[in-house]
Every structure is written in C-alpha cells, then in structure tokens.
Design an enzyme around this catalytic site. Structure first.
Site, PDB file in Angstrom:
ATOM      1  N   GLY A   1      50.552 -46.674  64.002  1.00  0.00           N
ATOM      2  CA  GLY A   1      51.312 -47.910  63.792  1.00  0.00           C
ATOM      3  C   GLY A   1      50.515 -48.968  63.066  1.00  0.00           C
ATOM      4  O   GLY A   1      49.783 -48.679  62.127  1.00  0.00           O
TER       5      GLY A   1
ATOM      6  N   CYS B   1      47.717 -57.683  44.598  1.00  0.00           N
ATOM      7  CA  CYS B   1      47.066 -56.710  43.722  1.00  0.00           C
ATOM      8  C   CYS B   1      48.128 -56.116  42.805  1.00  0.00           C
ATOM      9  O   CYS B   1      49.228 -55.778  43.258  1.00  0.00           O
ATOM     10  CB  CYS B   1      46.405 -55.610  44.541  1.00  0.00           C
ATOM     11  SG  CYS B   1      45.614 -54.371  43.485  1.00  0.00           S
TER      12      CYS B   1
ATOM     13  N   HIS C   1      49.294 -50.070  45.317  1.00  0.00           N
ATOM     14  CA  HIS C   1      48.900 -51.114  46.261  1.00  0.00           C
ATOM     15  C   HIS C   1      50.038 -52.115  46.477  1.00  0.00           C
ATOM     16  O   HIS C   1      50.193 -52.646  47.577  1.00  0.00           O
ATOM     17  CB  HIS C   1      47.627 -51.806  45.773  1.00  0.00           C
ATOM     18  CG  HIS C   1      46.473 -50.858  45.603  1.00  0.00           C
ATOM     19  ND1 HIS C   1      45.277 -51.238  45.030  1.00  0.00           N
ATOM     20  CD2 HIS C   1      46.331 -49.546  45.932  1.00  0.00           C
ATOM     21  CE1 HIS C   1      44.455 -50.205  45.015  1.00  0.00           C
ATOM     22  NE2 HIS C   1      45.081 -49.163  45.541  1.00  0.00           N
TER      23      HIS C   1
END
Length: 342
Positions: free
Chosen positions: A46, A324, A329
């Site tokens: 998680g 980013c 990403h």
C-alpha cells in the site's frame, strides 16, 4: 566563524506516501492508475511503509525531537537541513536508533577519515574506523570544515546545496530513506543562522524513486502492511512495481504540503536527485520561470546525487503544477503544487 552543532538520529518511522488519501493533483479519489502504487491489498503493502529517516533532536540526550518549522514541513522524508557559511565548522552528533548499522556521509564538505561515514578498504584503522558503521543504539560525532571549495563557485549564486546520506549499504540505506540536505552560503553573504541574505524563501526538493524492494524493511513491511503476507510473491513483477514510490520529498500524487510564496519574492529552489538509472528527472514549473546557472529555464535536468540551484522571481499568481516531466514519473505521481500569492 562559528561551529554549528546538530543532533541527528536515524529513526524508524511509519511513513505515509499519500496521507490525504486522494490524488491532490486531480482532486479526485485514487483510480486504477494510482492504485498500482498506493492501494493496500492481500499481497500489496500500500502507501504506508516503515522507513529509516534522519530526524533532528534538541540535544545529546536524543530525548526530544526538535520541531520542524512550518516553512520546512515540505522536506517530508528528507533529514534536517544542515546550514553553514564558508569558514564555519559543523559537528553532527549522530545516533542510530534503527535495527541495522547506519552512518552519516556528507557530500562537498571537508572531512578527515574519522568523519567519512563509509566503510571500504581505505588503509585506515583504529579510531579512523569508528565512523564506518554506527551499530544499532550507537553514537558517533562527525566533524566537518567548510572551506571555500565546499561553498559556491564563481558561477553559483550565494548558496548551494549538497546531500548527506547513510553509506553502509548505500543502496539499501538510501531506499530506506536516509538522505538529507546541506546548504552552504558564500562567506559574507549569510544571516546569523547561515541562510543567504539575498533570498526571501527557500525550497528543497528531492526527486527520487524509492525502491521499497531494496529497503532493509521489505520483510517487515510485508508482515506489517500486506493483508495476507503469506500470499506475497516477492519475485512477482507487479508486486515489485507496486513498491516503486515516485516521490518528491517522499510524497506522491500532490501530497507534498503546498509550496507557498509571494509575488516578487526572491525564491531559491535547491533541486536534489538520487537513485538508479531510472532516476533521470526534469523538474518543471508551470506558470513561472527560473534562472539556473545564468540560464533561463522552466525545466532543469537532474541525475542521481546531483544538485542544482534555481532562482525564481515569481510574477504570476495562482496555484501551479511542479512535477517531473519524465512520462513514467508523471503517471506514477511525481508531482506537487506551488502557490504564488498576490
């Protein structure tokens, strides 16, 4: 000049990568794409992981955590900010409160062999080895000088950033979370606390993919947080993918505290990188631009263990994206927001 002393411990902390429980960039609940990384399940950890983080204490008893000022809440997983002016000395009284050996290794500063904080065959012995690995429960005092070569160069602004990190098992230690910032100000340009006089506001952001598969706490995290730990296949690629946390200061999907500044302030951004060959980052600001090494930019290139300084004169009020620009990403949540007020 002064000696600046810091009391810093490596502590074990349960860290939530997304404490708000939603995607703060979209303002929506987590969907399928985000849940690859943040959803806990029978065989998934998680968004909460046990990590090792550097934390600052008030004195050598290590009994009381030093509160982090509101303007530095955004440091997240990063260790305490170490500051100095060129000509100063720095002492770090370090205590290891974790279950594995750790150290304190700095970039950029001047140190002798008893303050390097990295074990390898370097021909030293005796007292010069005490810094190499601080055992669980142990302490070591690291001493540094800040000569001109540790401070800004001729092309740099009035202050620059370095990193510090643990260097026993460098890969595992940094994935556990043991990394922090150092800011060094040019001689004669610092306030009494070491901060640059010609800057109104500073932000430090570390772009990194924390690989929780490579953390020394992987087994602990499986036992503690997976719903049915016995069902976890550690070699499963989807399980491994779920443990790659694409973070800015240890937060994903906009869960970093809002970075707030006023229009017209002199704002300095210190950009840090860390990680593997996937950790090629391009921090990008929406709505405003920066000067980096005298060049006008709205995106800057970062590689592992590198640092860049970018100066912003925010002229465009609003809440803006800071992320980013690498596609993988973006998808995995390496994004935050900043607000420019009137």
């Amino acid at each position: 000049h002064v000696t600046r002393t810091y009391y810093i411990a490596a502590d074990e902390v349960a860290w939530d990568y997304a404490p708000s429980g939603i995607n703060e960039i979209s303002g929506e609940p987590f969907g399928e794409q985000e849940n690859v990384f943040v959803e806990q399940g029978p065989d998934r950890i998680g968004k909460v992981y046990l990590k090792a983080l550097y934390r600052e204490y008030t004195d050598a008893t290590f009994a009381t955590l030093k509160p982090r000022p509101a303007e530095w809440e955004h440091l997240g997983t990063l260790g305490p900010l170490i500051r100095a002016e060129v000509g100063d000395s720095i002492r770090v009284v370090f205590k290891n409160n974790t279950r594995f050996a750790t150290t304190f290794h700095v970039h950029g500063l001047l140190y002798a062999k008893d303050s390097e904080g990295a074990p390898y065959s370097d021909g030293t012995s005796g007292a010069d080895k005490g810094d190499d690995a601080v055992a669980p429960g142990g302490t070591h005092t690291y001493s540094y000088k800040v000569p001109r070569r540790a401070g800004p160069g001729s092309n740099d602004p009035s202050s620059i950033a370095w990193i510090y990190h643990s260097h026993v098992d460098e890969t595992a230690d940094t994935n556990a979370g043991l990394i922090g910032p150092i800011i060094i100000t040019r001689r004669g340009k610092a306030k009494p606390d070491g901060a640059p006089r010609d800057v109104d506001r500073e932000f430090v952001t570390l772009f990194t993919v924390f690989d929780e598969n490579a953390s020394p706490y992987l087994e602990t995290n499986i036992e503690r947080y997976a719903g049915e730990p016995e069902t976890v296949d550690r070699e499963d690629e989807e399980f491994q993918e779920s443990n790659l946390m694409h973070t800015i200061n240890g937060r994903v999907y906009g869960n970093l505290p809002m970075l707030t500044m006023r229009r017209g302030e002199r704002v300095r951004w210190y950009l840090l990188g860390m990680g593997t060959e996937v950790d090629l980052h391009t921090p990008h600001w929406h709505g405003n631009t920066v000067l980096e090494n005298g060049l006008r930019r709205d995106a800057v290139e970062l590689l592992p263990a590198s640092s860049k300084v970018a100066d912003m004169a925010p002229d465009n009020p609003g809440t803006w994206l800071y992320h980013c620009h690498v596609n993988d990403h973006i998808d995995a949540g390496m994004a935050a927001r900043f607000t420019v007020t009137q």
